[in-house]
Design a protein around this motif. Structure first.
Motif, mmCIF file in Angstrom:
data_model
loop_
_atom_site.group_PDB
_atom_site.id
_atom_site.type_symbol
_atom_site.label_atom_id
_atom_site.label_comp_id
_atom_site.label_asym_id
_atom_site.label_seq_id
_atom_site.Cartn_x
_atom_site.Cartn_y
_atom_site.Cartn_z
ATOM 1 N N MET A 160 0.807 -1.218 0.000
ATOM 2 C CA MET A 160 0.000 0.000 0.000
ATOM 3 C C MET A 160 0.842 1.271 0.000
ATOM 4 O O MET A 160 0.409 2.308 -0.520
ATOM 5 C CB MET A 160 -0.932 0.009 1.220
ATOM 6 N N ASP A 161 2.039 1.222 0.575
ATOM 7 C CA ASP A 161 2.877 2.421 0.623
ATOM 8 C C ASP A 161 3.913 2.456 -0.493
ATOM 9 O O ASP A 161 4.736 3.370 -0.559
ATOM 10 C CB ASP A 161 3.564 2.553 1.980
ATOM 11 N N ALA A 162 3.888 1.469 -1.383
ATOM 12 C CA ALA A 162 4.848 1.420 -2.500
ATOM 13 C C ALA A 162 4.167 1.921 -3.768
ATOM 14 O O ALA A 162 3.981 1.175 -4.736
ATOM 15 C CB ALA A 162 5.375 0.005 -2.691
ATOM 16 N N ILE A 163 3.798 3.191 -3.766
ATOM 17 C CA ILE A 163 3.089 3.764 -4.915
ATOM 18 C C ILE A 163 4.033 3.789 -6.114
ATOM 19 O O ILE A 163 5.142 4.326 -6.025
ATOM 20 C CB ILE A 163 2.601 5.189 -4.586
ATOM 21 N N PRO A 164 3.640 3.194 -7.221
ATOM 22 C CA PRO A 164 4.529 3.148 -8.393
ATOM 23 C C PRO A 164 4.921 4.539 -8.881
ATOM 24 O O PRO A 164 4.108 5.462 -8.872
ATOM 25 C CB PRO A 164 3.692 2.405 -9.449
ATOM 26 N N ASP A 183 -1.149 6.233 -12.432
ATOM 27 C CA ASP A 183 -2.302 7.057 -12.768
ATOM 28 C C ASP A 183 -3.353 6.346 -13.618
ATOM 29 O O ASP A 183 -4.455 6.866 -13.790
ATOM 30 C CB ASP A 183 -1.843 8.313 -13.512
ATOM 31 N N TRP A 184 -3.017 5.177 -14.153
ATOM 32 C CA TRP A 184 -3.934 4.552 -15.111
ATOM 33 C C TRP A 184 -4.351 3.141 -14.746
ATOM 34 O O TRP A 184 -5.512 2.771 -14.964
ATOM 35 C CB TRP A 184 -3.309 4.567 -16.516
ATOM 36 N N ASP A 185 -3.458 2.319 -14.238
ATOM 37 C CA ASP A 185 -3.883 0.978 -13.833
ATOM 38 C C ASP A 185 -4.879 1.095 -12.680
ATOM 39 O O ASP A 185 -4.679 1.899 -11.763
ATOM 40 C CB ASP A 185 -2.678 0.147 -13.376
ATOM 41 N N PRO A 186 -5.941 0.304 -12.694
ATOM 42 C CA PRO A 186 -6.942 0.389 -11.614
ATOM 43 C C PRO A 186 -6.334 0.044 -10.258
ATOM 44 O O PRO A 186 -5.623 -0.959 -10.127
ATOM 45 C CB PRO A 186 -7.989 -0.655 -12.021
ATOM 46 N N ASP A 187 -6.611 0.875 -9.261
ATOM 47 C CA ASP A 187 -6.103 0.605 -7.909
ATOM 48 C C ASP A 187 -6.530 -0.774 -7.428
ATOM 49 O O ASP A 187 -5.770 -1.463 -6.728
ATOM 50 C CB ASP A 187 -6.615 1.667 -6.927
ATOM 51 N N LEU A 188 -7.748 -1.178 -7.786
ATOM 52 C CA LEU A 188 -8.278 -2.461 -7.346
ATOM 53 C C LEU A 188 -7.434 -3.627 -7.852
ATOM 54 O O LEU A 188 -7.398 -4.692 -7.235
ATOM 55 C CB LEU A 188 -9.723 -2.617 -7.815
ATOM 56 N N ALA A 189 -6.754 -3.416 -8.983
ATOM 57 C CA ALA A 189 -5.911 -4.472 -9.551
ATOM 58 C C ALA A 189 -4.463 -4.376 -9.092
ATOM 59 O O ALA A 189 -3.681 -5.290 -9.344
ATOM 60 C CB ALA A 189 -5.958 -4.403 -11.083
ATOM 61 N N TYR A 238 -3.154 -2.815 -5.676
ATOM 62 C CA TYR A 238 -2.720 -2.798 -4.279
ATOM 63 C C TYR A 238 -3.254 -3.995 -3.494
ATOM 64 O O TYR A 238 -4.430 -4.345 -3.567
ATOM 65 C CB TYR A 238 -3.138 -1.491 -3.618
ATOM 66 N N GLY A 239 -2.333 -4.604 -2.716
ATOM 67 C CA GLY A 239 -2.623 -5.852 -2.026
ATOM 68 C C GLY A 239 -3.350 -5.730 -0.709
ATOM 69 O O GLY A 239 -3.500 -6.729 0.002
ATOM 70 N N GLY A 240 -3.791 -4.524 -0.330
ATOM 71 C CA GLY A 240 -4.667 -4.378 0.824
ATOM 72 C C GLY A 240 -3.991 -4.285 2.172
ATOM 73 O O GLY A 240 -4.659 -4.247 3.207
ATOM 74 N N SER A 241 -2.664 -4.223 2.215
ATOM 75 C CA SER A 241 -1.938 -4.126 3.482
ATOM 76 C C SER A 241 -0.591 -3.470 3.212
ATOM 77 O O SER A 241 -0.155 -3.383 2.057
ATOM 78 C CB SER A 241 -1.738 -5.511 4.097
ATOM 79 N N PRO A 242 0.102 -3.002 4.265
ATOM 80 C CA PRO A 242 1.396 -2.346 4.047
ATOM 81 C C PRO A 242 2.391 -3.199 3.263
ATOM 82 O O PRO A 242 3.163 -2.676 2.461
ATOM 83 C CB PRO A 242 1.889 -2.069 5.467
#
Length: 311
Positions: free
Chosen positions: A218-222, A229-235, A237-241
């Motif tokens: 979650m804290d490793a923003i590409p 900015d384009w890939d869906p967040d739902l696809a 981020y793994g839901g935890s740090p």
């Protein structure tokens, strides 16, 4: 023609696009309605766009067609300079033997996932009438590859996001003839892959569960705009740090879906190999190990549900 490519190349360099020349060529070819081979041949022969738009019978396309093609190219370049993914602009991408339709709202399959698919293909080819489950299917890249490459495979795919499901359904329809030709069967459903009720009729029956779940911490923003900015967040981020929450839920669901002796293949982040092996072993999987992709980074987990022991 070369001037058009050069103009696009320079614009994309200024925008920081990682592969500016390649992208300019692909965007121009798409705008002109030709393939990359035809464009490269025209560049080699120093032909103009007008000459390329002349058909084989020698009749020139209408001036309006040429003007529209150049307008399309300019629009393509502006979108790419804004760091919209090339695949969204072109509307498709190649993955293994598939040409997948893509657009906003669906995760763009990466080349490294092709190694994940290969592990699944290798496993299924050793089984008669294999049954595979693709969890978090997205565009359908993984499940459709299995269905078209493994004759007689039965593939059940699950996607929770409505927009991604829509793209997956379009790709499934486009591959229907190829799937039927090899005697396979592919079904896609809109559902939560981690829910115990999803595909509960297949519990204990799957020869393979394969997944490319969301796993980015979650804290490793590409840093790459095309991803961030384009890939869906739902696809993503793994839901935890550490990004392992959703992959661990897939581990739980897969253990129930798999037949005794069945195989799980799951993609993960390069930093998560040891954690995924440990999580699999804690859940009762055996022979859990992580494998590297073509760049040498840890990329996917394989783990088996134990074979049934007869007393």
């Amino acid at each position: 023609m070369a001037e058009l490519v050069d103009r696009g190349h320079r614009l994309l360099v200024q925008a920081g696009v990682p592969t500016p020349l390649n992208d300019a060529r692909l965007l121009l070819a798409d705008a002109l309605g030709c393939d990359l081979h035809q464009l490269d041949q025209a560049l080699l022969l120093d032909r103009t766009a007008e000459e390329l738009l002349t058909n084989e019978g020698g009749r020139r396309q209408a001036d309006g067609f040429q003007s529209a093609a150049l307008d399309r190219y300019r629009s393509h370049l502006q979108r790419r300079a804004g760091r919209e993914p090339l695949q969204y602009i072109l509307g498709h991408a190649y993955f293994r033997y598939l040409d997948l339709r893509l657009g906003q709202g669906v995760f763009i399959p990466r080349p490294e996932t092709e190694t994940v698919v290969q592990a699944g293909v290798d496993a299924l080819t050793r089984v008669d009438h294999p049954l595979a489950v693709d969890l978090c299917s997205g565009s359908g890249a993984i499940g459709l590859s299995l269905a078209t490459e493994v004759p007689g495979a039965r593939v059940r795919a699950v996607e929770v996001d409505k927009e991604a499901y829509r793209w997956g359904a379009l790709n499934a329809a486009a591959q229907e003839a190829a799937i039927r030709e090899v005697g396979s069967d592919y079904q896609l459903m809109l559902a939560d892959a981690a829910n115990a009720a999803t595909l509960s009729d297949l519990d204990g029956r799957a020869d393979l569960v394969i997944s490319n779940p969301p796993y980015v911490p979650m804290d490793a923003i590409p840093s790459q705009p095309e991803v961030r900015d384009w890939d869906p967040d739902l696809a993503l981020y793994g839901g935890s740090p550490d990004g392992c929450l959703l992959p661990c839920r897939i581990l739980d669901r897969a253990m129930v879906l798999l037949a005794p002796g069945g195989l799980l293949v799951m993609e993960h982040d390069a930093s998560q190999g040891p954690a995924m092996v440990a999580a699999a072993l804690e859940r009762g999987y055996v022979r859990a190990r992580t494998h590297r992709d073509l760049t040498g980074r840890d990329r996917y987990l394989t783990a088996w549900r134990p074979a049934m022991v007869l007393g």
